[in-house]
Design an enzyme around this catalytic site. Structure first.
Site, PDB file in Angstrom:
ATOM      1  N   CYS A  70      -2.038   8.623   4.031  1.00  0.00           N
ATOM      2  CA  CYS A  70      -1.982   8.422   2.578  1.00  0.00           C
ATOM      3  C   CYS A  70      -3.322   8.790   1.957  1.00  0.00           C
ATOM      4  O   CYS A  70      -3.398   9.106   0.781  1.00  0.00           O
ATOM      5  CB  CYS A  70      -1.575   7.000   2.231  1.00  0.00           C
ATOM      6  SG  CYS A  70      -2.552   5.774   3.071  1.00  0.00           S
ATOM      7  N   GLU A 125       0.878  -1.179   0.000  1.00  0.00           N
ATOM      8  CA  GLU A 125       0.000   0.000   0.000  1.00  0.00           C
ATOM      9  C   GLU A 125       0.905   1.216   0.000  1.00  0.00           C
ATOM     10  O   GLU A 125       1.722   1.371   0.914  1.00  0.00           O
ATOM     11  CB  GLU A 125      -0.850   0.042   1.280  1.00  0.00           C
ATOM     12  CG  GLU A 125      -1.753  -1.149   1.478  1.00  0.00           C
ATOM     13  CD  GLU A 125      -2.999  -1.090   0.626  1.00  0.00           C
ATOM     14  OE1 GLU A 125      -3.288  -0.016   0.069  1.00  0.00           O
ATOM     15  OE2 GLU A 125      -3.662  -2.124   0.515  1.00  0.00           O
TER      16      GLU A 125
END
Ligand SMILES: Cc1cc2nc3c(=O)[nH]c(=O)nc-3n(C[C@H](O)[C@H](O)[C@H](O)COP(=O)(O)OP(=O)(O)OC[C@H]3O[C@@H](n4cnc5c(N)ncnc54)[C@H](O)[C@@H]3O)c2cc1C
Length: 1014
Positions: free
Chosen positions: A804, A770
């Site tokens: 993020c 990720e």
């Protein structure tokens, strides 16, 4: 006293009331008018009602004919784009003559809705409002006037709100001497006792976005502004009531009331009221506390009792957040509470003045009869109804009680629309007394029924609820717990800061944790603590002198040892039944839950997370463990493929091997737990490398798994410098899979290195990675700016933008750009920056000095590429960077393409929605995105064309919840694995299929799921 003792009198009083107004109608339901027809249609057609209320909500922002036309089509256009006849009805009589072409119909609809809004508003400006209030007084009605305002999102708007009140009070002060007293008094007081000037204020109008988390700041901020209004009220010899809004603000509002009422400057002046909402479960206690407080302080008080205007909102919000529903869920429960509380207040009439605010004739009859039975003097209670509603009720009240006050909102139609939606919702609800009495003409006996009886009757009629399957206690690890014995997954509730015990728990936990800072943390390998000579400090980013802990550093030797321990543990762990592996996760989840405040406190100090964000991180960690445990059990059962007789094909999974888990610092427990938990439950022993900034929190995961009894070697903890051990871990031939979350650079490097097969390596490595995001939020030209402003700021600057998922690009449509950006900047400038442990600050420090330097460099780049719109001041000490908003950015600018991972927002002005979508998709990332729009067409387009892993419509773009919003992106944001979703675990496993030929010598057992042979 109980109202049930007065039942015959109440019924008689109610009947008398009904007969005194027989034949009267409520204008809202008058089918001879457009509004009445449309309301009638709404009550028969839920789908239409939703569309209409949404349309009413968006109408004020449809500032051009084009926008209005497109929205009417989008909201109401059915077959052939025709709008329902009911909306066209009366176009001619509305004074818009001519052919019923589209533009005429559109103008009619706008006119009619605005007309409907005006019905509830006493004037659109101070002058007309004051004039109309004088008229109402001539008709015998007192008033309480309320200023409608846009949601207040910044200090300037709060000041404007207060200024409007001050201006209004100036006008009223001058005007009041021209009025004659109501009720024949002649001492300047209505009915001989009530101030003529009466105003109501909303606490959230006076202070931008009060947060219960910052309780003291919110109370003092609101009090300071309301004090200025109250001073003016006193000068006008008037009366001030503090309205009650949603539950979130209830305790803040009560505390503001107490402080204002007991302020030495105001103690002498009794005309200050508070509103209590009977629909809240807390209200009986709040009322007792308030009465007790009034007596102890010898301060007369005044209460307006209402049922409560936010029932839908409170129930939905509580459900979403996993909180106890704060309101009664059955209407008669609220009615009964209203009656109970009425009696309590009237019994205390010597210290508490009472305003009954209800349109319900049963509730009103109870007030009248209880007051009579208790000999309450007239000046100690009055009746209030909303302006523009319930005309028969106000007429009846005027006949029988005389002391009636109309609640009169005034202000521009834009904020008036939000008020209108609330009123429409209230009146068209199935449970509404007005609807039942005046639109559906229910039997009077039923309308006047004692709510306790109604409740008893409805409870009897209800089906008995299915027996609840109790959750099993999580005790020692049992061999196998079948899935049906585990309760369905539910997200761990967010911290509910409306509860004092929650607010108090944080400073306590921080103080406790502070006593333990500075300890040295060993590695954990093969079930044992392992100390190494080299340690690195982990510090508080708000105060780098404060060492949170010293972390023993792993070298290659220790990483090798950890991998060897994992290898040793692998066979037994692989062969442990899935359900038993899942039990360990459930046990660890229970341990984290028990320690939730303590673990939040560690995060507040070690990585600078705000209270709510830290708590959310621990809650998410719990969610991952709980969710993956269930997912594993669900997947554990081998699945048969095909159904041919004579053959059984079983599809099942087995673990890949040893997992290297490389975790980030920004969600130090949640992401670690997610990746490690998934690996463990699927049968892969873990070698866990936490980030150097959050290694103390990483060690708490060791403690949780150790306490859960996880076998030695299944979870190994090896903190160390990436530069020293990172490549070694990734390259190691015994590592079968790597779960990584972090930057795109590191992620791509891992993917590249892991592709190389090293001597002794048994298989191709699997990478679950990720990575970053450059997430955009689009503000459409019809967006609800009241909501968009705070939610964009939260998305961009929550936890300093170090997520993020954070919004780092803001794309605003040209037609709303100036207005939106002005509000955004003014609101941002009110955000205070300081240590996360102090809830007054909404933004804290960034991770470390390197991050600080890199973000500051990006800010300089951004300033050159665009124009600095806002840069906040920052504290001197600590790793702070300014909250930064940069305008004039184009999609190809570096600041719009590269991940900054800090509180920097790049703003772009798009000419239309097409361009906005094109720009939103113009980076190599595809993680999260957001759209604020009330155009059904544009929302649909965004769903299709805004290509990100997690798209959020009309809400913030951060805070994905396990199970509800499986999280992860594509492009350079990730390899398409969705954490917290149903497809995640298979990435940690190899599927296998075993095919057995079950035919022996022509004979085959027949299975139930075999294909039938016809
Ligand atoms: C003068 C005045 C001032 C007001 N000020 C405020 C204020 O400051 N804050 C505020 O919140 N409201 C305020 N209200 C609105 C008020 O709370 C009620 O929503 C409204 O008056 C309807 O209540 P009722 O008794 O007139 O009608 P009813 O039809 O008897 O009651 C409707 C109410 O019952 C409750 N209810 C509906 N369904 C359910 C259910 N399933 N379970 C439990 N309860 C249910 C809700 O509160 C709903 O509004 C004010 C009303 C008036 C008249």
């Amino acid at each position: 006293m109980q109202s049930s003792n007065l039942e015959p009198q109440i019924i008689a009083r109610g009947r008398e009331f009904f007969s005194s107004i027989s034949g009267e109608s409520v204008s809202l339901f008058n089918k001879a008018r457009w509004t009445g027809k449309v309301m009638d249609w709404c009550m028969k057609n839920e789908g239409f009602k939703v569309q209409l209320f949404r349309f009413v909500d968006v109408l004020p922002s449809l500032t051009t004919g084009k926008l209005l036309t497109s929205h009417i089509r989008e909201y109401f256009g059915g077959e052939g784009d025709d709008v329902p006849a009911v909306l066209k009805w009366g176009a001619k009589s509305a004074g818009i003559a001519g052919m019923l072409g589209a533009s005429v119909i559109n103008a009619t609809i706008r006119y009619q809705i605005q007309d409907m809004a005006k019905q509830f508003i006493v004037g659109e400006n101070t002058k007309t409002a004051v004039k109309n209030l004088a008229k109402l007084r001539k008709d015998g009605f007192a008033f309480v006037v309320d200023v409608l305002g846009e949601a207040t999102v910044n200090d300037e708007e709060a000041e404007r709100y207060v200024a409007t009140y001050l201006e209004l009070l100036d006008e009223l002060q001058d005007e009041r001497t021209k009025w004659t007293d109501l009720g024949g008094g002649n001492n300047g007081l209505d009915w001989g006792h009530a101030p003529r000037v009466n105003v109501a204020v909303k606490p959230t109008g006076a202070y931008p976005l009060p947060e219960p988390q910052n309780f003291e700041g919110a109370v003092e901020g609101i009090k300071a502004r309301l004090a200025r209004v109250y001073e003016k009220v006193i000068a006008a010899e008037g009366f001030l009531c503090i309205d009650m809004e949603s539950y979130k603000y209830k305790d803040i509002t009560l505390e503001v009331y107490r402080r204002l009422r007991s302020d030495p400057k105001f103690r002498h002046y009794p005309h200050l009221a508070i509103v209590l909402q009977a629909y809240l479960r807390d209200t009986d206690k709040d009322l007792d506390d308030l009465l007790k407080w009034a007596r102890e302080n010898q301060l007369p008080i005044s209460i307006r009792l209402v049922k409560g205007a936010y029932w839908d909102y409170e129930t939905v919000l509580a459900k979403q957040r996993g909180w106890e529903i704060p309101v009664w869920t059955q209407k008669p429960e609220t009615d009964a509470a209203f009656e109970r509380q009425t009696c309590k207040i009237l019994e205390n009439h010597d210290i508490c003045h009472f305003a009954c605010a209800s349109h319900n004739i049963r509730s009103i009859a109870v007030v009248m009869e209880a007051a009579r039975a208790l000999n309450v003097p007239e000046e100690r209670y009055e009746f209030q109804v909303l302006y523009g509603m319930a005309e028969p009720v106000r007429k009846g009240l005027q006949n029988v009680a005389r002391r009636i006050r109309l609640y009169c909102p005034y202000g521009e139609l834009v904020p008036g629309m939000a008020y209108l939606v609330r009123r429409l919702l209230e009146n068209t609800a199935n449970e509404s007394f007005l609807r039942q009495s005046f639109a559906e003409e229910h039997e009077i006996t039923q309308l006047l029924e004692d709510p306790r009886k109604t409740l008893e009757r409805t409870r009897k009629e209800e089906e008995p609820a299915p027996a609840h399957q109790p959750a099993e206690q999580i005790g020692p690890i049992s061999p196998i717990r079948p899935i049906r014995l585990i309760e369905p997954f539910r997200n761990e509730p967010a911290a509910d800061f409306t509860r004092k015990e929650v607010r108090d728990a944080f400073p306590r936990a921080i103080a406790e944790v502070r006593k333990q800072t500075g300890r040295t943390y060993p590695l954990f390998i093969g079930g044992k603590d392992v100390a190494t000579p080299e340690t690195l400090p982990s510090v508080n980013p708000a105060n780098p002198d404060e060492v949170i802990g010293r972390i023993c550093q792993a070298g290659k030797q220790e990483v090798g040892d950890a991998i060897a321990a994992a290898r040793k543990a692998f066979p037994a762990w692989r062969d442990t039944p899935s359900a038993q592996r899942a039990e360990y996760l459930l046990k660890a989840a229970a341990i984290l839950r028990r320690r939730i405040y303590e673990l939040s406190a560690w995060q507040i100090l070690e990585v600078g997370k705000q209270w709510d964000q830290a708590y959310a991180d621990v809650a998410e960690a719990i969610d991952f463990l709980e969710y993956y445990a269930r997912e594993m059990i669900r997947r554990a059962e081998p699945r048969r493929c095909g159904s041919s007789p004579g053959e059984v094909n079983l599809y099942f999974y087995e673990p890949k091997g040893i997992a290297g888990v490389i975790a980030p610092w920004n969600f130090p427990l949640a992401i670690s737990c997610g990746m490690a938990g998934a690996a463990i439950v699927t049968g892969n022993p873990v070698v866990f490398k936490p980030s150097g900034f959050s290694s103390v929190i990483g060690y708490h995961l060791v403690e949780a798994f150790r306490e859960a009894g996880l076998p030695a070697g299944v979870f190994n903890y090896i903190p160390g410098r990436g530069g020293v051990i990172g490549d070694f871990l990734v390259d190691h031939p015994d590592i079968s899979l790597i779960a990584f979350t972090g930057s795109v650079e590191t992620g791509c490097r891992i993917i590249e290195r892991a592709a190389k097969v090293h001597p002794g390596q048994a298989g191709v490595k699997k990478i679950i990675s990720e990575m970053g995001g450059k997430n955009a939020i689009i503000i459409d030209d019809d967006a609800d700016l009241d909501e968009a402003v705070p939610l964009v700021l939260y998305s961009a600057f929550g936890f300093q933008g170090q997520k993020c998922s954070a919004c780092s690009r803001l794309i605003v449509l040209d037609s709303v750009y100036d207005r939106f950006i002005e509000r955004l900047i003014k609101t941002a400038s009110g955000m205070k920056i300081g240590p996360a442990e102090d809830p007054r600050y909404s933004m804290g420090p960034v991770a470390d000095r390197t991050a600080q330097k890199s973000i500051l460099e990006y800010i300089e780049i951004g300033k050159k590429e665009g124009k600095l719109l806002y840069s906040s001041p920052v504290p001197d000490k600590g790793f702070y960077v300014p909250l930064t908003i940069i305008g004039g950015i184009k999609p190809d600018h570096r600041i719009a393409q590269e991940e900054v991972f800090g509180p920097v927002l790049a703003v772009m002005r798009a000419k239309d929605f097409d361009q906005a979508i094109e720009w939103a998709n113009s980076t190599r990332f595809a993680l999260t995105g957001g759209v604020f729009s009330r155009s059904p067409r544009n929302l649909e387009r965004a769903r299709r064309e805004f290509r990100v892993g997690n798209l959020y419509l009309n809400r913030n773009c951060t805070g994905a919840l396990v199970d509800r919003q499986p999280f992860g992106g594509s492009g350079m944001s990730g390899v398409g694995t969705k954490a917290g979703g149903p497809d995640y675990l298979p990435h940690f496993m190899d599927p296998r299929v075993v095919t057995e030929n079950t035919m022996r010598r022509g004979f085959t057992p027949v299975r139930e799921d075999d294909e039938r042979i016809v």
